[in-house]
Design a protein around this motif. Structure first.
Motif, PDB file in Angstrom:
ATOM      1  N   GLY A 177      98.017  54.099  77.844  1.00  0.00           N
ATOM      2  CA  GLY A 177      97.249  54.594  76.712  1.00  0.00           C
ATOM      3  C   GLY A 177      95.925  55.220  77.060  1.00  0.00           C
ATOM      4  O   GLY A 177      95.137  55.546  76.166  1.00  0.00           O
ATOM      5  N   GLU A 178      95.645  55.425  78.342  1.00  0.00           N
ATOM      6  CA  GLU A 178      94.382  56.020  78.745  1.00  0.00           C
ATOM      7  C   GLU A 178      94.279  57.460  78.243  1.00  0.00           C
ATOM      8  O   GLU A 178      95.234  58.230  78.321  1.00  0.00           O
ATOM      9  CB  GLU A 178      94.257  56.027  80.277  1.00  0.00           C
ATOM     10  N   THR A 179      93.125  57.835  77.730  1.00  0.00           N
ATOM     11  CA  THR A 179      92.911  59.193  77.260  1.00  0.00           C
ATOM     12  C   THR A 179      91.415  59.488  77.240  1.00  0.00           C
ATOM     13  O   THR A 179      90.595  58.586  77.429  1.00  0.00           O
ATOM     14  CB  THR A 179      93.527  59.407  75.861  1.00  0.00           C
ATOM     15  N   GLY A 180      91.067  60.764  77.027  1.00  0.00           N
ATOM     16  CA  GLY A 180      89.654  61.131  77.010  1.00  0.00           C
ATOM     17  C   GLY A 180      89.064  61.101  78.408  1.00  0.00           C
ATOM     18  O   GLY A 180      89.660  61.612  79.358  1.00  0.00           O
ATOM     19  N   THR A 181      87.902  60.497  78.551  1.00  0.00           N
ATOM     20  CA  THR A 181      87.262  60.382  79.864  1.00  0.00           C
ATOM     21  C   THR A 181      87.859  59.183  80.602  1.00  0.00           C
ATOM     22  O   THR A 181      87.767  58.051  80.136  1.00  0.00           O
ATOM     23  CB  THR A 181      85.740  60.200  79.726  1.00  0.00           C
ATOM     24  N   VAL A 182      88.478  59.459  81.738  1.00  0.00           N
ATOM     25  CA  VAL A 182      89.170  58.423  82.508  1.00  0.00           C
ATOM     26  C   VAL A 182      88.454  58.229  83.827  1.00  0.00           C
ATOM     27  O   VAL A 182      88.127  59.200  84.529  1.00  0.00           O
ATOM     28  CB  VAL A 182      90.644  58.817  82.763  1.00  0.00           C
ATOM     29  N   ALA A 183      88.200  56.977  84.195  1.00  0.00           N
ATOM     30  CA  ALA A 183      87.575  56.666  85.480  1.00  0.00           C
ATOM     31  C   ALA A 183      88.608  56.771  86.596  1.00  0.00           C
ATOM     32  O   ALA A 183      89.675  56.151  86.535  1.00  0.00           O
ATOM     33  CB  ALA A 183      86.977  55.267  85.456  1.00  0.00           C
ATOM     34  N   ALA A 184      88.324  57.579  87.596  1.00  0.00           N
ATOM     35  CA  ALA A 184      89.226  57.734  88.732  1.00  0.00           C
ATOM     36  C   ALA A 184      89.200  56.479  89.598  1.00  0.00           C
ATOM     37  O   ALA A 184      88.146  55.864  89.780  1.00  0.00           O
ATOM     38  CB  ALA A 184      88.831  58.957  89.563  1.00  0.00           C
ATOM     39  N   ARG A 185      90.373  56.134  90.162  1.00  0.00           N
ATOM     40  CA  ARG A 185      90.475  54.963  91.032  1.00  0.00           C
ATOM     41  C   ARG A 185      91.200  55.338  92.332  1.00  0.00           C
ATOM     42  O   ARG A 185      92.292  54.849  92.619  1.00  0.00           O
ATOM     43  CB  ARG A 185      91.235  53.847  90.316  1.00  0.00           C
ATOM     44  N   PRO A 186      90.611  56.231  93.116  1.00  0.00           N
ATOM     45  CA  PRO A 186      91.298  56.667  94.345  1.00  0.00           C
ATOM     46  C   PRO A 186      91.525  55.546  95.344  1.00  0.00           C
ATOM     47  O   PRO A 186      92.449  55.606  96.155  1.00  0.00           O
ATOM     48  CB  PRO A 186      90.364  57.744  94.905  1.00  0.00           C
ATOM     49  N   GLU A 187      90.675  54.504  95.286  1.00  0.00           N
ATOM     50  CA  GLU A 187      90.825  53.398  96.233  1.00  0.00           C
ATOM     51  C   GLU A 187      92.186  52.721  96.128  1.00  0.00           C
ATOM     52  O   GLU A 187      92.658  52.095  97.086  1.00  0.00           O
ATOM     53  CB  GLU A 187      89.711  52.369  96.037  1.00  0.00           C
ATOM     54  N   ALA A 188      92.834  52.862  94.968  1.00  0.00           N
ATOM     55  CA  ALA A 188      94.154  52.237  94.793  1.00  0.00           C
ATOM     56  C   ALA A 188      95.201  52.842  95.717  1.00  0.00           C
ATOM     57  O   ALA A 188      96.239  52.223  95.965  1.00  0.00           O
ATOM     58  CB  ALA A 188      94.600  52.377  93.344  1.00  0.00           C
ATOM     59  N   TRP A 189      94.938  54.037  96.239  1.00  0.00           N
ATOM     60  CA  TRP A 189      95.903  54.701  97.110  1.00  0.00           C
ATOM     61  C   TRP A 189      95.731  54.325  98.576  1.00  0.00           C
ATOM     62  O   TRP A 189      96.616  54.619  99.400  1.00  0.00           O
ATOM     63  CB  TRP A 189      95.784  56.216  96.955  1.00  0.00           C
ATOM     64  N   GLY A 190      94.613  53.713  98.925  1.00  0.00           N
ATOM     65  CA  GLY A 190      94.388  53.386 100.333  1.00  0.00           C
ATOM     66  C   GLY A 190      94.182  54.640 101.166  1.00  0.00           C
ATOM     67  O   GLY A 190      93.861  55.716 100.643  1.00  0.00           O
ATOM     68  N   ASP A 191      94.376  54.508 102.460  1.00  0.00           N
ATOM     69  CA  ASP A 191      94.153  55.621 103.392  1.00  0.00           C
ATOM     70  C   ASP A 191      95.388  56.533 103.403  1.00  0.00           C
ATOM     71  O   ASP A 191      96.254  56.454 104.285  1.00  0.00           O
ATOM     72  CB  ASP A 191      93.853  55.105 104.798  1.00  0.00           C
ATOM     73  N   VAL A 192      95.473  57.421 102.437  1.00  0.00           N
ATOM     74  CA  VAL A 192      96.666  58.260 102.261  1.00  0.00           C
ATOM     75  C   VAL A 192      96.799  59.277 103.382  1.00  0.00           C
ATOM     76  O   VAL A 192      95.817  59.700 104.000  1.00  0.00           O
ATOM     77  CB  VAL A 192      96.648  58.997 100.910  1.00  0.00           C
ATOM     78  N   ILE A 193      98.039  59.682 103.629  1.00  0.00           N
ATOM     79  CA  ILE A 193      98.317  60.755 104.577  1.00  0.00           C
ATOM     80  C   ILE A 193      98.037  62.095 103.895  1.00  0.00           C
ATOM     81  O   ILE A 193      98.543  62.364 102.802  1.00  0.00           O
ATOM     82  CB  ILE A 193      99.781  60.700 105.054  1.00  0.00           C
ATOM     83  N   LEU A 194      97.237  62.933 104.537  1.00  0.00           N
ATOM     84  CA  LEU A 194      96.960  64.265 104.011  1.00  0.00           C
ATOM     85  C   LEU A 194      97.693  65.356 104.778  1.00  0.00           C
ATOM     86  O   LEU A 194      97.842  66.474 104.282  1.00  0.00           O
ATOM     87  CB  LEU A 194      95.458  64.554 104.034  1.00  0.00           C
ATOM     88  N   ALA A 195      98.145  65.040 105.985  1.00  0.00           N
ATOM     89  CA  ALA A 195      98.893  66.017 106.776  1.00  0.00           C
ATOM     90  C   ALA A 195      99.641  65.285 107.879  1.00  0.00           C
ATOM     91  O   ALA A 195      99.262  64.171 108.271  1.00  0.00           O
ATOM     92  CB  ALA A 195      97.964  67.066 107.378  1.00  0.00           C
ATOM     93  N   ARG A 196     100.687  65.911 108.359  1.00  0.00           N
ATOM     94  CA  ARG A 196     101.426  65.412 109.516  1.00  0.00           C
ATOM     95  C   ARG A 196     101.445  66.511 110.575  1.00  0.00           C
ATOM     96  O   ARG A 196     101.221  67.687 110.269  1.00  0.00           O
ATOM     97  CB  ARG A 196     102.860  65.029 109.137  1.00  0.00           C
ATOM     98  N   LYS A 197     101.744  66.106 111.790  1.00  0.00           N
ATOM     99  CA  LYS A 197     101.759  67.074 112.885  1.00  0.00           C
ATOM    100  C   LYS A 197     102.732  68.210 112.596  1.00  0.00           C
ATOM    101  O   LYS A 197     102.435  69.374 112.831  1.00  0.00           O
ATOM    102  CB  LYS A 197     102.137  66.370 114.187  1.00  0.00           C
ATOM    103  N   GLU A 198     103.916  67.856 112.039  1.00  0.00           N
ATOM    104  CA  GLU A 198     104.932  68.879 111.793  1.00  0.00           C
ATOM    105  C   GLU A 198     104.735  69.614 110.475  1.00  0.00           C
ATOM    106  O   GLU A 198     105.267  70.708 110.269  1.00  0.00           O
ATOM    107  CB  GLU A 198     106.332  68.242 111.819  1.00  0.00           C
ATOM    108  N   THR A 199     103.975  69.033 109.545  1.00  0.00           N
ATOM    109  CA  THR A 199     103.713  69.656 108.242  1.00  0.00           C
ATOM    110  C   THR A 199     102.234  69.492 107.926  1.00  0.00           C
ATOM    111  O   THR A 199     101.790  68.381 107.638  1.00  0.00           O
ATOM    112  CB  THR A 199     104.554  69.003 107.129  1.00  0.00           C
TER     113      THR A 199
END
Length: 294
Positions: A177-199
């Motif tokens: 039910g979240e709407t309007g101004t939402v607080a971001a919670r990037p920490e929930a994703w941990g240390d995400v992969i942004l790139a790989r050697k092959e991609t």
């Protein structure tokens, strides 16, 4: 400036009713706002994306009565844009290499879970434990020299320190039910992969780069991507990219309540069309009974 919307499917299967709803909603909103609709082909996964699926996307959308601006952006043709972004983040000291295989990570997680509950990200996957951050520069150099498969991960702690607290504006509704101004919670994703050697990119990285380079002002997509917006807001802040307005819409579900999915064999638009379903029927099935006025 006229609003810019986008529909961004992956050519790893045939489109189903859920895709039809999102595409039609974007199309209608763009027309109502006097804006543009862009089509982006998110084909960074070379192992699953196939030309026949991409061709079917164009065919299905045209059958639905949707048109879009040209040219179509295909992510596989823009790896240089994503590589430049990772180089910028690396120069900020926010990336580190990890060399574990998926099996090795699974064993690391199993060891941690034996001690007690282990956090999972919004998609339900265990959060990476961050062990690669402790590797010495010498070991990292040796692993690179040995050509060990490598992923570049975002150091979430450092990234949040650099970005500060973040929010986004959502004109739709989140899964709770979240709407309007939402607080971001990037920490929930941990240390995400942004790139790989092959991609040299990932979904999170490529989508924010594409939206910025294409001038997208409105991101309209399903609720399953609601909490991905936390990661996207973080990357936008770190890379000085503009922030679109977001609108997350409810998912189209099957009779059992599960979301439609290519991987589970949900009935495709091609099958529905072959069975006599019309574009008008599709609109009724996804509760969009009227086509936007010209």
């Amino acid at each position: 400036m006229a609003p810019v919307f986008r529909f961004a499917p992956s050519p790893n299967g045939y489109l189903h009713l859920g895709h039809a709803y999102s595409a039609l909603l974007n199309f209608d909103l763009a027309r109502e706002a006097g804006g543009q609709l862009l089509l982006r082909i998110e084909d960074i996964d070379a192992t699953r994306c196939r030309p026949e699926f991409e061709a079917a996307i164009y065919e299905d959308l045209a059958w639905l009565g949707i048109d879009w601006e040209q040219p179509v952006r295909r992510q596989s043709q823009h790896f240089a844009d994503y590589r430049a972004a990772t180089e910028r983040l690396a120069a900020m000291g926010l990336l580190y290499p990890s060399f574990e295989s998926r099996a090795e990570i699974a064993r690391l997680i199993a060891t941690e879970e034996a001690k007690g509950p282990w956090p999972r990200d919004p998609d339900g996957a265990p959060v990476y434990p961050g062990v690669a951050k402790s590797l010495s520069p010498q070991v990292v150099a040796e692993l690179k020299q040995a050509d060990v498969p490598m992923a570049l991960r975002l150091d979430m702690t450092k990234a949040i320190q650099a970005s500060g607290s973040l929010t986004w504006t959502d004109q739709g509704v989140g899964p709770s039910g979240e709407t309007g101004t939402v607080a971001a919670r990037p920490e929930a994703w941990g240390d995400v992969i942004l790139a790989r050697k092959e991609t040299p990119t990932s979904y999170h990285l490529s989508v924010v780069i594409d939206d910025a380079l294409q001038g997208v002002t409105h991101v309209v997509r399903g609720q399953d991507l609601f909490w991905s917006t936390s990661m996207h807001r973080l990357l936008q802040q770190l890379l000085d990219l503009p922030q679109p307005v977001y609108r997350h819409h409810p998912l189209v579900r099957d009779t059992g309540g599960a979301k439609l999915s290519k991987s589970t064999g949900s009935t495709s638009l091609r099958e529905l069309r072959a069975g006599g379903t019309t574009p008008a029927d599709i609109r009724r099935l996804v509760a969009l009974p009227r086509r936007a006025a010209s």
